[in-house]
Every structure is written in structure tokens, then in C-alpha cells.
Design an enzyme around this catalytic site. Structure first.
Site, PDB file in Angstrom:
ATOM      1  N   ASP A 119       0.812  -1.222   0.000  1.00  0.00           N
ATOM      2  CA  ASP A 119       0.000   0.000   0.000  1.00  0.00           C
ATOM      3  C   ASP A 119       0.846   1.273   0.000  1.00  0.00           C
ATOM      4  O   ASP A 119       0.460   2.281   0.571  1.00  0.00           O
ATOM      5  CB  ASP A 119      -0.966   0.027   1.205  1.00  0.00           C
ATOM      6  CG  ASP A 119      -1.747  -1.263   1.334  1.00  0.00           C
ATOM      7  OD1 ASP A 119      -2.246  -1.740   0.307  1.00  0.00           O
ATOM      8  OD2 ASP A 119      -1.825  -1.816   2.450  1.00  0.00           O
ATOM      9  N   LYS A 170       1.951   2.054  -5.028  1.00  0.00           N
ATOM     10  CA  LYS A 170       2.527   1.483  -6.261  1.00  0.00           C
ATOM     11  C   LYS A 170       1.575   1.656  -7.433  1.00  0.00           C
ATOM     12  O   LYS A 170       1.994   1.797  -8.555  1.00  0.00           O
ATOM     13  CB  LYS A 170       2.780  -0.027  -6.094  1.00  0.00           C
ATOM     14  CG  LYS A 170       3.940  -0.385  -5.225  1.00  0.00           C
ATOM     15  CD  LYS A 170       4.162  -1.887  -5.224  1.00  0.00           C
ATOM     16  CE  LYS A 170       3.013  -2.695  -4.688  1.00  0.00           C
ATOM     17  NZ  LYS A 170       2.688  -2.503  -3.283  1.00  0.00           N
ATOM     18  N   GLY A 224      -4.596  -5.070  -4.545  1.00  0.00           N
ATOM     19  CA  GLY A 224      -5.678  -4.294  -5.160  1.00  0.00           C
ATOM     20  C   GLY A 224      -5.202  -2.923  -5.571  1.00  0.00           C
ATOM     21  O   GLY A 224      -4.544  -2.236  -4.798  1.00  0.00           O
ATOM     22  N   HIS A 225      -5.476  -2.547  -6.812  1.00  0.00           N
ATOM     23  CA  HIS A 225      -5.168  -1.202  -7.300  1.00  0.00           C
ATOM     24  C   HIS A 225      -6.490  -0.493  -7.596  1.00  0.00           C
ATOM     25  O   HIS A 225      -7.280  -0.994  -8.384  1.00  0.00           O
ATOM     26  CB  HIS A 225      -4.405  -1.255  -8.631  1.00  0.00           C
ATOM     27  CG  HIS A 225      -2.971  -1.614  -8.482  1.00  0.00           C
ATOM     28  ND1 HIS A 225      -2.135  -1.767  -9.560  1.00  0.00           N
ATOM     29  CD2 HIS A 225      -2.228  -1.835  -7.390  1.00  0.00           C
ATOM     30  CE1 HIS A 225      -0.925  -2.084  -9.120  1.00  0.00           C
ATOM     31  NE2 HIS A 225      -0.963  -2.134  -7.809  1.00  0.00           N
ATOM     32  N   ARG A 232       4.121 -29.788  -3.198  1.00  0.00           N
ATOM     33  CA  ARG A 232       4.058 -30.536  -4.463  1.00  0.00           C
ATOM     34  C   ARG A 232       2.739 -31.271  -4.664  1.00  0.00           C
ATOM     35  O   ARG A 232       2.700 -32.336  -5.273  1.00  0.00           O
ATOM     36  CB  ARG A 232       5.255 -31.494  -4.586  1.00  0.00           C
ATOM     37  CG  ARG A 232       6.560 -30.728  -4.684  1.00  0.00           C
ATOM     38  CD  ARG A 232       7.736 -31.553  -4.346  1.00  0.00           C
ATOM     39  NE  ARG A 232       7.737 -31.936  -2.947  1.00  0.00           N
ATOM     40  CZ  ARG A 232       8.732 -32.560  -2.350  1.00  0.00           C
ATOM     41  NH1 ARG A 232       9.794 -32.898  -3.028  1.00  0.00           N
ATOM     42  NH2 ARG A 232       8.658 -32.862  -1.065  1.00  0.00           N
ATOM     43  N   GLN A 245       1.988  -6.329  -2.773  1.00  0.00           N
ATOM     44  CA  GLN A 245       2.443  -6.278  -1.366  1.00  0.00           C
ATOM     45  C   GLN A 245       3.756  -5.482  -1.233  1.00  0.00           C
ATOM     46  O   GLN A 245       4.031  -4.627  -2.051  1.00  0.00           O
ATOM     47  CB  GLN A 245       2.594  -7.684  -0.782  1.00  0.00           C
ATOM     48  CG  GLN A 245       1.278  -8.425  -0.614  1.00  0.00           C
ATOM     49  CD  GLN A 245       0.861  -9.213  -1.839  1.00  0.00           C
ATOM     50  OE1 GLN A 245       1.673  -9.833  -2.489  1.00  0.00           O
ATOM     51  NE2 GLN A 245      -0.411  -9.190  -2.158  1.00  0.00           N
ATOM     52  N   ARG A 294     -10.239  -2.835   5.358  1.00  0.00           N
ATOM     53  CA  ARG A 294      -9.819  -2.705   6.766  1.00  0.00           C
ATOM     54  C   ARG A 294      -9.051  -1.396   6.980  1.00  0.00           C
ATOM     55  O   ARG A 294      -8.267  -0.994   6.120  1.00  0.00           O
ATOM     56  CB  ARG A 294      -8.881  -3.866   7.141  1.00  0.00           C
ATOM     57  CG  ARG A 294      -9.562  -5.197   7.221  1.00  0.00           C
ATOM     58  CD  ARG A 294      -8.563  -6.297   7.551  1.00  0.00           C
ATOM     59  NE  ARG A 294      -7.662  -6.586   6.446  1.00  0.00           N
ATOM     60  CZ  ARG A 294      -6.711  -7.499   6.488  1.00  0.00           C
ATOM     61  NH1 ARG A 294      -6.506  -8.188   7.589  1.00  0.00           N
ATOM     62  NH2 ARG A 294      -5.946  -7.722   5.458  1.00  0.00           N
ATOM     63  N   ARG A 310      -6.079   0.826   7.970  1.00  0.00           N
ATOM     64  CA  ARG A 310      -4.651   0.487   8.073  1.00  0.00           C
ATOM     65  C   ARG A 310      -4.067   1.073   9.352  1.00  0.00           C
ATOM     66  O   ARG A 310      -4.457   2.157   9.778  1.00  0.00           O
ATOM     67  CB  ARG A 310      -3.893   1.042   6.867  1.00  0.00           C
ATOM     68  CG  ARG A 310      -4.327   0.394   5.578  1.00  0.00           C
ATOM     69  CD  ARG A 310      -3.557   0.957   4.377  1.00  0.00           C
ATOM     70  NE  ARG A 310      -4.112   0.422   3.149  1.00  0.00           N
ATOM     71  CZ  ARG A 310      -4.304   1.118   2.026  1.00  0.00           C
ATOM     72  NH1 ARG A 310      -3.966   2.390   1.977  1.00  0.00           N
ATOM     73  NH2 ARG A 310      -4.818   0.547   0.963  1.00  0.00           N
ATOM     74  N   ASP A 316       2.205  14.838   0.838  1.00  0.00           N
ATOM     75  CA  ASP A 316       1.169  15.829   1.183  1.00  0.00           C
ATOM     76  C   ASP A 316       0.421  15.465   2.469  1.00  0.00           C
ATOM     77  O   ASP A 316      -0.093  16.340   3.145  1.00  0.00           O
ATOM     78  CB  ASP A 316       0.170  15.969   0.023  1.00  0.00           C
ATOM     79  CG  ASP A 316      -0.404  14.629  -0.392  1.00  0.00           C
ATOM     80  OD1 ASP A 316       0.381  13.741  -0.737  1.00  0.00           O
ATOM     81  OD2 ASP A 316      -1.645  14.466  -0.329  1.00  0.00           O
ATOM     82  N   LEU A 332       2.427  13.844  -4.726  1.00  0.00           N
ATOM     83  CA  LEU A 332       1.754  14.735  -3.770  1.00  0.00           C
ATOM     84  C   LEU A 332       0.244  14.686  -3.882  1.00  0.00           C
ATOM     85  O   LEU A 332      -0.453  15.598  -3.452  1.00  0.00           O
ATOM     86  CB  LEU A 332       2.205  16.185  -4.022  1.00  0.00           C
ATOM     87  CG  LEU A 332       3.696  16.462  -3.965  1.00  0.00           C
ATOM     88  CD1 LEU A 332       4.008  17.802  -4.567  1.00  0.00           C
ATOM     89  CD2 LEU A 332       4.182  16.401  -2.538  1.00  0.00           C
TER      90      LEU A 332
HETATM   91  P1  IMP Z   1      -2.403 -13.062   2.566  1.00  0.00           P
HETATM   92  O1  IMP Z   1      -1.503 -12.536   1.499  1.00  0.00           O
HETATM   93  O2  IMP Z   1      -3.866 -12.919   2.245  1.00  0.00           O
HETATM   94  O3  IMP Z   1      -2.031 -14.460   2.984  1.00  0.00           O
HETATM   95  O4  IMP Z   1      -2.186 -12.169   3.878  1.00  0.00           O
HETATM   96  C1  IMP Z   1      -0.950 -12.160   4.580  1.00  0.00           C
HETATM   97  C2  IMP Z   1      -0.606 -10.779   5.098  1.00  0.00           C
HETATM   98  O5  IMP Z   1      -0.312  -9.908   3.982  1.00  0.00           O
HETATM   99  C3  IMP Z   1      -1.749 -10.085   5.842  1.00  0.00           C
HETATM  100  O6  IMP Z   1      -1.183  -9.281   6.870  1.00  0.00           O
HETATM  101  C4  IMP Z   1      -2.391  -9.190   4.801  1.00  0.00           C
HETATM  102  O7  IMP Z   1      -3.053  -8.104   5.365  1.00  0.00           O
HETATM  103  C5  IMP Z   1      -1.151  -8.752   4.033  1.00  0.00           C
HETATM  104  N1  IMP Z   1      -1.435  -8.358   2.642  1.00  0.00           N
HETATM  105  C6  IMP Z   1      -1.720  -9.175   1.602  1.00  0.00           C
HETATM  106  N2  IMP Z   1      -1.890  -8.447   0.475  1.00  0.00           N
HETATM  107  C7  IMP Z   1      -1.692  -7.169   0.813  1.00  0.00           C
HETATM  108  C8  IMP Z   1      -1.687  -5.931   0.049  1.00  0.00           C
HETATM  109  O8  IMP Z   1      -1.901  -5.890  -1.164  1.00  0.00           O
HETATM  110  N3  IMP Z   1      -1.420  -4.805   0.770  1.00  0.00           N
HETATM  111  C9  IMP Z   1      -1.134  -4.829   2.095  1.00  0.00           C
HETATM  112  N4  IMP Z   1      -1.121  -5.947   2.828  1.00  0.00           N
HETATM  113  C10 IMP Z   1      -1.393  -7.113   2.201  1.00  0.00           C
END
Ligand code: IMP
Length: 430
Positions: free
Chosen positions: A13, A16, A40-41, A143, A223, A302, A304, A332, A413
Site C-alpha cells: 500500500d 505502487k 488491489g489497485h 508438491r 504487497q 480494513r 490500516r 502531502d 503529492l
Molecule cells: P495473505 O496474502 O492474504 O495471505 O495475507 C498475509 C498478510 O499480507 C496479511 O497481513 C495481509 O493483510 C497482508 N497483505 C496481503 N496483500 C496485501 C496488500 O496488497 N497490501 C497490504 N497488505 C497485504
């Protein structure tokens, strides 16, 4: 050849989305190399926001080729929903969107297992997105996973499915009948396998051809580094490698083919889910950052967790991915704060720690050592050049560069493309 990896340097987050979207305009290929629909974008298309979880946002530009490689875990149902959404918006994708035949498939039992593990009060709660990401990668490593190539071969798929259902019944049986799970999978299978077939390719080969033709290829991580399975705050991590090395394994290109690594970093720190966060703020400054930065998850909604900039973890990210250049986002959002703090080291049992520690106890219990700076002394939003930024903002940026050991090339910004200023002259990413 021209290749660039863009990755997040904190807990995801970092913004990107905006960076990748901007760089996509300069690329021929945009490639996702790890993770799944846990990311997610949020994008603005024809003045309306919508979210893409799997398909690179470059798909919005008609001539770009977008690829999901073997390092990604693919939920065919989620992918189809995205493709359908794009088609509804009249965005053509056929012939310019490809998925690796080596990518592993997320099936409903992965999602059920993710939920069961998260809700089990006797297990460590990770705070996952419950999209089945971890259980799918776990099957890959054990596997027993099902790759797209095998998913598309009905006979092979049915055999692998039965093996998996038998094994998963031990865990799932208490919560949901395995016959129900089988029924769910088999009901969706004809539509989903037909849909996937159209987009499947040997994506490593596609990329090798593209490199031969000197195409510009952008590899985007999902991530962030502190969620990396090896270099993150284990076990509170995702189950793949968003670090630069992940691009090589995850996309089937040799490490020598990666020319540049660009890190994206937020002017403060955020995290969703559970796990250590040394600079987390529980006071009004934390709430201020959450509201000002609209820090709510794009995938789960959720709120942050928010905190000060942590130079210790950034140095770690810069090192493990070989980052030389950074893009700083959301400067900013610091506007209006009287004082700004930067974490320059940690303290644990009276000892100063300068490098990001491996021990989960130290990660959890270390305390930040702060350097304090005055607030930004003026507006940064609307400023269009580095020299015009308030002096304190310039000092903050220079200090961050010094502490983390990488150059900040660009500062964002605001959400809009034009709300971006160059710090160094003659930036050339490709
Ligand atoms: P998972 O990837 O769903 O297994 O979650 C594992 C951890 O990565 C958790 O703390 C999620 O909140 C975090 N996480 C997974 N994807 C994202 C993302 O795109 N942004 C921020 N945190 C993420």
C-alpha cells in the site's frame, strides 16, 4: 533490452498503483510476478473508480501487453470477474493478456482453509485477506498443487482434485462437507476452464521474445518487502517474494536480465493485518495520518495501522532488493503536522539496534529511536517543482535519502498524475 522492476518497500500500500500506472504508459509489457488477488489497485477510468486485483492496470492502455506469470497464484473465478468487468467497460483484452500455464490455481478449498486457520484461536492470527493465497502456495511447496496446465486437462485435473479433496477433508470436514466443496468446484469448472484456455501461454517464452525485440518490460510486485516470505516480519507475511529476486523466479527470466529496481515508499508507514510494527502510532497522529491518507484497504476495506517513517526497515528493503532509486508517495499527508519523526534505530533491553532484526521477539518488542524534525512549514500540494517545496519538506526528503542509502527520484503529492514532481534531473527508467 529494457527491464524495470517496481516494488513496495514497506508493508504494501505504498502507492505502487499510481506509479505503475504512470510507468505503464512508457512500457510495452506490464508483468505481475507474485501474489494473487490479495492485492488491489484502485483506478479511475472514465471518472469512475474501480479496483483490479490481478490484472495489471496497464490493461487500460489499448496497445500494452499484460502478463500474469508463474509466480502468481490465480483464482480463475476472481480472474474471470475482472475480465468480465473490463469487457463491460469495452476494454479489449484478447490477444494482449496472458497467464502462465505454470501458475498455480486457487480453488475454493484454499479459501475455506484460509478462513479456518485465521479463525482458529489456538493458532497465530496473521490477518490474511482470506483469499486462499497462503494455502495455495503451501500446496505448491508441498508438491500437491494444481497448475493451470493441469487444470485445463480435465482427466488430470479430476485425478488431482480427488487426491486433494481426500487430503483436505481432514481439515475441512469439521466445517463444510467435502461433497459440497467438490460440487462447487465441478459446477464452475466447465465455464472457468473454457475461459482460462483463451489466455494461457508460456509466458517465460513470451518475455524472452519481447526482450530479444528490445521491448520495454515493467515487472510489478504486489504487497511489500516487509510482507516478503523470507525478508518480512515472518510469520506475519504473505506467502511469496515481492522483493526484486522474486521477479526472476516468478517470471522465468534470468537475474542478469533485470536492469533496474525502483522502490516505492510512503512518507510515513502503514500496515494492514497483524504483526510487528515498531513505529506504529496509537495516538491522534496515527488517526490523523489514517484520515488524511485515507488509509483503508483496497481489497478488504480494513483500516490500516499508521506510524512514522522507519528508516531501519527501509535500509533493509533497499539492501535486499538492490534498490538505487525510490519514489516517495503521499508527502502531502504530512501537511499540518507540527513535528515529524523518523525512526533511525531501535532499542531493545538498553541496546541500540541499527539493522532490521530477524527475531520475532525483537521485531515485536523493540522500541523506535526517533530523530525529530519540524513540520513541513507550508503547503506541498499543488507545488510543481522540488525547489518550490517548503524548505523543511526538502530537508525531510534529503534526510530520508541519507538514512536509507538510495536516491529519491520522484515525489507524489496527490492522486492525480500531474501531482508528481521530479527530484533529480534526467530521470531515465528505461
Ligand atoms: P495473505 O496474502 O492474504 O495471505 O495475507 C498475509 C498478510 O499480507 C496479511 O497481513 C495481509 O493483510 C497482508 N497483505 C496481503 N496483500 C496485501 C496488500 O496488497 N497490501 C497490504 N497488505 C497485504
Amino acid at each position: 533490452m529494457s527491464t524495470l522492476v517496481v516494488l513496495g518497500t514497506q508493508w504494501g500500500d505504498e502507492g505502487k498503483g499510481k506509479v505503475v500506472h504512470y510507468l505503464a504508459t512508457k512500457s510495452d509489457y506490464i508483468v505481475r510476478y507474485q501474489g494473487g488477488n490479495n492485492a488491489g489497485h484502485t483506478l479511475i477510468y472514465e471518472n469512475k473508480p474501480f479496483v483490479l486485483h490481478l490484472i495489471p492496470s496497464g490493461i487500460l492502455f489499448p496497445k500494452k501487453i499484460c502478463i500474469i506469470t508463474n509466480g502468481v497464484v490465480v483464482d480463475p473465478k476472481a480472474l474471470k470477474e475482472e475480465v468480465d468487468l473490463l469487457k463491460k467497460k469495452n476494454i479489449p483484452i484478447d490477444g494482449r493478456f496472458f497467464v502462465s500455464e505454470l501458475a498455480h490455481v486457487i480453488l475454493p478449498y484454499h479459501k475455506y482453509i484460509d478462513g479456518i486457520l485465521e479463525d482458529d484461536t489456538e493458532k497465530v492470527k496473521i490477518g490474511t485477506t482470506k483469499k486462499g493465497i497462503g494455502p495455495c502456495y503451501a500446496d505448491k511447496v508441498r508438491r500437491v498443487g494444481i497448475r493451470i496446465a493441469d487444470y485445463l486437462d480435465k482427466e488430470v485435473f479430476l485425478e488431482l482434485l480427488e487426491q486433494n479433496l481426500k487430503e483436505k477433508e481432514l481439515m475441512l470436514g469439521k466445517v463444510i462437507s467435502i461433497d459440497k466443496v467438490r460440487k462447487e468446484i465441478l459446477e464452475d469448472y466447465p465455464v472457468l476452464s473454457k475461459f482460462l484456455k483463451k489466455y494461457v501461454a508460456d509466458t517465460s517464452l513470451l518475455l524472452a521474445d519481447a526482450m530479444k525485440k528490445k521491448k520495454k518490460i515493467l515487472f510489478e510486485s504486489a504487497q511489500g518487502t516487509l510482507l516478503d516470505l523470507d525478508y518480512g516480519t515472518y510469520p506475519f507475511v504473505t506467502s511469496s517474494n515481492p522483493t526484486a529476486g522474486g521477479a526472476s523466479v516468478g517470471a522465468g527470466i534470468g537475474p542478469s536480465k533485470i536492469e533496474k529496481v525502483l522502490g516505492v515508499v510512503k512518507a510515513y508507514t502503514t500496515r494492514v493485518g497483524e504483526g510487528p510494527f515498531p513505529t506504529e502510532l496509537f495516538d491522534e497522529v496515527g488517526s490523523f495520518l489514517r484520515e488524511k491518507g485515507q488509509e483503508y484497504g483496497a481489497t478488504t476495506g480494513r483500516p490500516r495501522r499508521c506510524g512514522w517513517f522507519d528508516a531501519v526497515l527501509l535500509r533493509h528493503s533497499v539492501r535486499v532488493s538492490g534498490i538505487e532509486h525510490l519514489i516517495l508517495t503521499k508527502l502531502d499527508c504530512l501537511e499540518g503536522l507540527e513535528k515529524i519523526k523518523i525512526c533511525v534505530a531501535y532499542k531493545y533491553k538498553g541496546k541500540i539496534i541499527k539493522e532490521f532484526p530477524a527475531s520475532r521477539i525483537l521485531q515485536r518488542d523493540c522500541k523506535p529511536v526517533y530523530e525529530e524534525m519540524p513540520g513541513l512549514d507550508g503547503k506541498v500540494r499543488g507545488v510543481r517543482s522540488f525547489d518550490k517545496l517548503p524548505k523543511n519538506a526538502q530537508k525531510y526528503i534529503r534526510r530520508l535519502e541519507e538514512l536509507v542509502g538510495a536516491k529519491i527520484d520522484l515525489i507524489s503529492l496527490g492522486r492525480k498524475r500531474e501531482e508528481t514532481i521530479a527530484v533529480s534531473k534526467n530521470i531515465k527508467w528505461f
